[in-house]
Write a protein that holds these residues in place. Structure first.
Motif, PDB file in Angstrom:
ATOM      1  N   MET A  76     -46.991  55.773  86.262  1.00 26.43           N
ATOM      2  CA  MET A  76     -46.831  55.645  84.835  1.00 26.43           C
ATOM      3  C   MET A  76     -45.832  54.530  84.546  1.00 26.43           C
ATOM      4  O   MET A  76     -44.779  54.439  85.140  1.00 26.43           O
ATOM      5  N   THR A  77     -46.188  53.684  83.606  1.00 27.01           N
ATOM      6  CA  THR A  77     -45.315  52.614  83.177  1.00 27.01           C
ATOM      7  C   THR A  77     -45.072  52.750  81.687  1.00 27.01           C
ATOM      8  O   THR A  77     -46.021  52.843  80.908  1.00 27.01           O
ATOM      9  N   ASN A  78     -43.819  52.773  81.295  1.00 26.84           N
ATOM     10  CA  ASN A  78     -43.485  52.861  79.882  1.00 26.84           C
ATOM     11  C   ASN A  78     -43.725  51.497  79.237  1.00 26.84           C
ATOM     12  O   ASN A  78     -43.130  50.509  79.620  1.00 26.84           O
ATOM     13  N   ILE A  79     -44.626  51.453  78.248  1.00 27.31           N
ATOM     14  CA  ILE A  79     -44.968  50.209  77.569  1.00 27.31           C
ATOM     15  C   ILE A  79     -44.133  50.034  76.311  1.00 27.31           C
ATOM     16  O   ILE A  79     -43.689  48.951  75.984  1.00 27.31           O
ATOM     17  N   LEU A  80     -43.918  51.139  75.606  1.00 26.16           N
ATOM     18  CA  LEU A  80     -43.250  51.086  74.314  1.00 26.16           C
ATOM     19  C   LEU A  80     -42.594  52.423  74.044  1.00 26.16           C
ATOM     20  O   LEU A  80     -43.178  53.471  74.280  1.00 26.16           O
TER      21      LEU A  80
END
Length: 172
Positions: free
Chosen positions: A1-5
């Motif tokens: 999981m990558t936090n985009i915003l």
């Protein structure tokens, strides 16, 4: 999981899932095979979504379903699952690997997502446990309405463009 915003009231993260497109007749033999391999019953109504901790399963049309695998699986495990489904002559399962997954959560998720689409996100038009195929930021996408979040899927070639449009929506 990558936090985009992450801003007050909305969080968008990019997920690493696998997806299988399944074609078939939706009859008893089809349903039994799918349930045996995934432990989830195929949805029977068009645009209906069923999900548990491992899968999101949506009926896209009269003969097509999308199975999103939420648990990280190796390519070998995915091929085993697809081959097991394809052993039934009533099923044609295909790996759909070039897909991006963006999860929208938070109380303002509708507000920011609606800046990217003309699709009606109101619960009476887009109830929980349904899927829509629509344009979001001019990209052909699938949008899954789950209990407290949306999962947006699109082709991986649109990754940078979508992230830019998301940033534009925040600056509006």
């Amino acid at each position: 999981m990558t936090n985009i915003l992450s801003i007050p009231g909305v969080k968008v993260s990019q997920k690493d899932y696998h997806q299988i497109i399944i074609r078939g007749n939706g009859l008893e033999k089809f349903n039994n095979t799918i349930e045996e391999k995934t432990s989830i019953k195929p949805p029977s109504k068009n645009l209906e979504v069923k999900y548990d901790l491992n899968y999101i399963f949506a009926k896209n049309s009269f003969d097509q379903w999308s199975l999103v695998c939420l648990e990280k699986q190796s390519d070998k495990e995915m091929l085993r699952l697809i081959s097991a489904m394809n052993a039934n002559e009533k099923i044609l399962a295909s790996d759909y690997s070039n897909t991006l997954y963006f999860e929208f959560t938070g109380k303002n998720k509708d507000h920011y997502l609606s800046k990217l689409t003309h699709f009606d996100l109101r619960p009476k038009r887009f109830p929980v446990s349904t899927v829509a195929q629509t344009l979001i930021a001019r990209i052909d996408c699938c949008l899954y309405h789950l209990q407290d979040k949306y999962l947006l899927t699109c082709h991986s070639s649109f990754e940078d463009y979508f992230k830019d449009r998301l940033q534009d929506a925040i600056n509006l």
